[in-house]
Design a protein around this motif. Structure first.
Motif, mmCIF file in Angstrom:
data_model
loop_
_atom_site.group_PDB
_atom_site.id
_atom_site.type_symbol
_atom_site.label_atom_id
_atom_site.label_comp_id
_atom_site.label_asym_id
_atom_site.label_seq_id
_atom_site.Cartn_x
_atom_site.Cartn_y
_atom_site.Cartn_z
ATOM 1 N N LEU A 187 0.821 -1.188 0.050
ATOM 2 C CA LEU A 187 0.058 -0.054 0.041
ATOM 3 C C LEU A 187 0.990 1.427 -0.106
ATOM 4 O O LEU A 187 0.551 2.249 -0.477
ATOM 5 N N THR A 188 2.102 1.104 0.455
ATOM 6 C CA THR A 188 2.994 2.227 0.283
ATOM 7 C C THR A 188 3.718 2.332 -0.883
ATOM 8 O O THR A 188 3.669 3.448 -1.488
ATOM 9 N N ASP A 189 4.129 0.953 -1.475
ATOM 10 C CA ASP A 189 4.987 1.261 -2.772
ATOM 11 C C ASP A 189 4.024 1.419 -3.790
ATOM 12 O O ASP A 189 4.751 1.919 -4.814
ATOM 13 N N ILE A 190 2.717 1.056 -3.882
ATOM 14 C CA ILE A 190 1.877 1.274 -5.085
ATOM 15 C C ILE A 190 1.957 2.663 -5.377
ATOM 16 O O ILE A 190 2.344 3.420 -6.549
ATOM 17 N N PRO A 191 1.626 4.037 -4.473
ATOM 18 C CA PRO A 191 1.439 5.366 -4.769
ATOM 19 C C PRO A 191 2.758 5.591 -4.805
ATOM 20 O O PRO A 191 3.265 6.753 -5.562
ATOM 21 N N ARG B 123 -3.107 8.225 -10.613
ATOM 22 C CA ARG B 123 -3.744 8.205 -9.307
ATOM 23 C C ARG B 123 -4.661 7.422 -9.490
ATOM 24 O O ARG B 123 -5.148 6.279 -8.458
ATOM 25 N N ILE B 124 -5.610 7.248 -10.447
ATOM 26 C CA ILE B 124 -6.668 6.128 -10.761
ATOM 27 C C ILE B 124 -6.257 4.720 -10.733
ATOM 28 O O ILE B 124 -6.817 3.738 -10.266
ATOM 29 N N ALA B 125 -5.000 4.664 -11.576
ATOM 30 C CA ALA B 125 -4.390 3.343 -11.354
ATOM 31 C C ALA B 125 -3.996 2.835 -9.992
ATOM 32 O O ALA B 125 -4.130 1.662 -9.592
ATOM 33 N N ALA B 126 -3.585 3.771 -9.121
ATOM 34 C CA ALA B 126 -3.137 3.397 -7.932
ATOM 35 C C ALA B 126 -4.334 2.821 -7.086
ATOM 36 O O ALA B 126 -4.376 1.959 -6.120
ATOM 37 N N ILE B 127 -5.392 3.564 -7.181
ATOM 38 C CA ILE B 127 -6.649 3.326 -6.406
ATOM 39 C C ILE B 127 -7.241 2.085 -6.820
ATOM 40 O O ILE B 127 -7.495 1.453 -6.005
ATOM 41 N N GLU B 128 -7.234 1.887 -8.245
ATOM 42 C CA GLU B 128 -7.878 0.478 -8.712
ATOM 43 C C GLU B 128 -7.224 -0.621 -8.224
ATOM 44 O O GLU B 128 -7.493 -1.645 -7.716
#
Length: 200
Positions: A148-152, A179-184
């Motif tokens: 969850l830290t490394d994705i964004p 941003r959309i990709a990180a959330i999805e």
């Protein structure tokens, strides 16, 4: 502390943040920090005992800033990741500081202090969400927090690189899309998996 003294201390912290973000702890130089802050070394040492003390102050501020902008709640991990992505883009130095810490002194993440305290709060929230059925409980909370830290962070870093090398017109689109990709990605990551589904 008088206003002038507070202003000097603030300039030192800002200069130190830039220095540590650029060079890491080992490469940072007190002389450069003092010069950038328009303060003498003696003046700097009236506020911070040594380089380690200054580094601690910089990292504590970073943790407080990030937690303030991107609090993790078990019922909205995708929202947390979106806010963390925004925070990394708003404060690129924080992104660089975290990378340097992991490279040079990862033990800071686990010793008593602001990093460990913030980490424990996040882990407790993830575990609460798993018990409540909000988050796939097959993940280890520690592993999930890393992802969850490394994705964004990874996506924000890629945006910063793109903005340095791409036409200005691409900036907003790249920021919004990633941003959309990180959330999805987070939504899919925490969703309960169908055990009968085949892995392709």
């Amino acid at each position: 502390m008088r206003a002038a003294g507070e202003a000097t201390r603030e300039r030192i912290l800002v200069a130190a943040t830039e220095e540590f973000a650029e060079f890491g702890f080992a490469g940072a130089r007190i002389n450069r920090i003092a010069k950038t802050a328009r303060a003498s070394k003696d003046r700097l040492y009236t506020y911070f005992e040594n380089k380690e003390d200054l580094y601690t102050a910089v990292t504590a501020r970073w943790v407080a800033e990030t937690v303030g902008e991107a609090a993790l709640t078990a019922d909205d991990l995708p929202g947390y990741v979106g806010r963390l992505y925004d925070s990394f883009l708003s404060h690129p130095h924080n992104l660089q500081l975290q990378t340097w810490i992991e490279l040079e002194s990862p033990e800071i993440l686990f010793r008593e202090g602001p990093f460990r305290a913030a980490r424990e709060v996040k882990l407790a929230e993830i575990r609460r969400g798993q018990r409540a059925g909000l988050i796939d409980s097959s993940w280890k909370a520690t592993d999930l927090l890393i992802m969850l830290t490394d994705i964004p962070r990874t996506l924000a870093a890629s945006v910063l690189v793109a903005e340095r090398n791409a036409p200005a017109g691409l900036t907003h689109s790249v920021r919004a899309d990633r941003r959309i990709a990180a959330i999805e990605a987070t939504r899919r990551l925490i969703a309960f998996q169908n055990p009968s589904a085949q892995v392709v």
